[in-house]
Enzyme design. Structure first.
Site, short mmCIF file in Angstrom:
data_model
loop_
_atom_site.label_atom_id
_atom_site.label_comp_id
_atom_site.label_asym_id
_atom_site.label_seq_id
_atom_site.Cartn_x
_atom_site.Cartn_y
_atom_site.Cartn_z
N PRO A 2 -29.47 88.86 1.72
CA PRO A 2 -28.79 87.84 1.32
C PRO A 2 -27.79 87.06 2.18
O PRO A 2 -26.95 86.20 1.92
CB PRO A 2 -28.01 88.35 0.06
CG PRO A 2 -28.77 89.64 -0.25
CD PRO A 2 -29.26 89.98 1.19
N GLU A 29 -27.41 99.83 -0.15
CA GLU A 29 -26.43 98.88 0.01
C GLU A 29 -26.60 98.14 1.37
O GLU A 29 -25.84 96.96 1.61
CB GLU A 29 -25.06 99.63 0.05
CG GLU A 29 -24.55 100.33 -1.07
CD GLU A 29 -24.83 99.44 -2.48
OE1 GLU A 29 -24.41 98.45 -2.32
OE2 GLU A 29 -25.40 99.97 -3.13
N ARG A 56 -49.85 81.17 5.04
CA ARG A 56 -50.48 79.81 4.66
C ARG A 56 -50.38 78.91 5.59
O ARG A 56 -50.99 77.72 5.31
CB ARG A 56 -50.06 79.78 3.18
CG ARG A 56 -48.64 79.47 2.85
CD ARG A 56 -48.26 79.36 1.61
NE ARG A 56 -48.74 78.12 1.06
CZ ARG A 56 -48.61 76.82 0.97
NH1 ARG A 56 -47.71 76.60 1.87
NH2 ARG A 56 -49.20 76.09 0.27
N ASP A 104 -47.18 68.78 4.69
CA ASP A 104 -46.52 67.47 5.20
C ASP A 104 -45.50 66.94 4.44
O ASP A 104 -44.63 66.79 4.68
CB ASP A 104 -47.53 66.49 5.90
CG ASP A 104 -48.27 66.86 6.98
OD1 ASP A 104 -49.28 66.41 7.28
OD2 ASP A 104 -47.61 67.99 7.71
#
Ligand code: 4GN
Length: 236
Positions: free
Chosen positions: A79, A106, A144, A159
């Site tokens: 994060p 942690e 992908r 796009d």
């Protein structure tokens, strides 16, 4: 868990067809004590455990050696990282190899993050308990984008995301049902009108749902007119 998770759907097929390769290195296999310890108490105190850097650093080195790619980019998913965008993923998909580091507990001893990792990426402002799920998302999103993995229909769609707008709404049969009818323009066969409507929907939805995205964009005169017409219609 990574290999199992990636064995379904688009990633599963891409791996089967050797359009991408995926290998996993478990830091526990690079421990040197009989308990195969990968974590320890946090300096400074507190209840949570921290991942030791040695097993992870050895796992990354082994990955680089097996890949014969000592310069391979190492990315830690946390994060605290830079938030992932479609743009960042597109650039990543052009790299031949990538090492994703999944943390637990942690977090990882900061010396590993500083010395071994090249980048730190975040999925967004939320926490999950293991980095493996974050890695699976990154693996899917990059796979992908690899040429030949998805059909041609999808490159145009990508796009439109690179364009920085939200997608337009989609409809399929029935033309008319309990939940309402399909917008007339989509049945008109008028290609240009359909393209205009879709652009207008993309612009309008982006303005209503993600004004932050629209602020970063410069609209053409036609787009500006389409958006104004959309917003006037919504106001009524
Ligand atoms: C990444 C990892 C969220 C993200 C994570 C994210 C595992 N949670 N927003 N959890 O991209 C401490 C050690 C939390 C690794 C990390």
């Amino acid at each position: 868990m990574i290999l199992q998770g990636a064995s379904y759907g688009v990633t599963g097929k891409a791996i089967e067809q050797s359009k991408v390769g995926l290998s996993v290195w478990n830091p526990r296999d690079y421990t040197k004590d009989k308990h195969r310890t990968v974590d320890d108490k946090s300096y400074g105190g507190g209840s949570g455990m921290v991942m030791k850097y040695q097993p992870l650093a050895d796992a990354v080195n082994n990955a680089k050696n097996s890949n014969r790619n000592s310069a391979c980019k190492v990315v830690y998913l946390s994060p605290q990282g830079k938030q992932i965008t479609q743009n960042l993923l597109t650039q990543a998909s052009q790299q031949s190899q990538l090492i994703l580091v999944a943390g637990r507990y942690e977090g990882i001893d900061e010396r590993f993050v500083e010395s071994v990792c090249d980048e730190e990426w975040s999925l967004g402002d939320y926490v999950i308990s293991g980095g493996e799920l974050a890695a699976l998302i990154v693996i899917d999103a990059i796979t992908r984008l690899i040429p030949g993995v998805l059909g041609d229909e999808n490159s145009a769609k990508q796009d439109s995301y690179v364009d920085g707008l939200l997608d337009f709404p989609h409809f399929t049969r029935p033309e008319q049902g309990d939940l309402g009818k399909v917008p007339d323009v989509l049945l008109s066969g008028h290609h240009q009108a359909i393209e205009r409507w879709r652009m207008q929907q993309s612009l309008g939805r982006t303005a209503l749902r993600r004004p932050d995205l629209l602020e970063k964009k410069v609209l053409t005169v036609e787009q500006d007119a389409l958006l104004n017409a959309f917003l006037n219609e919504v106001q009524k």
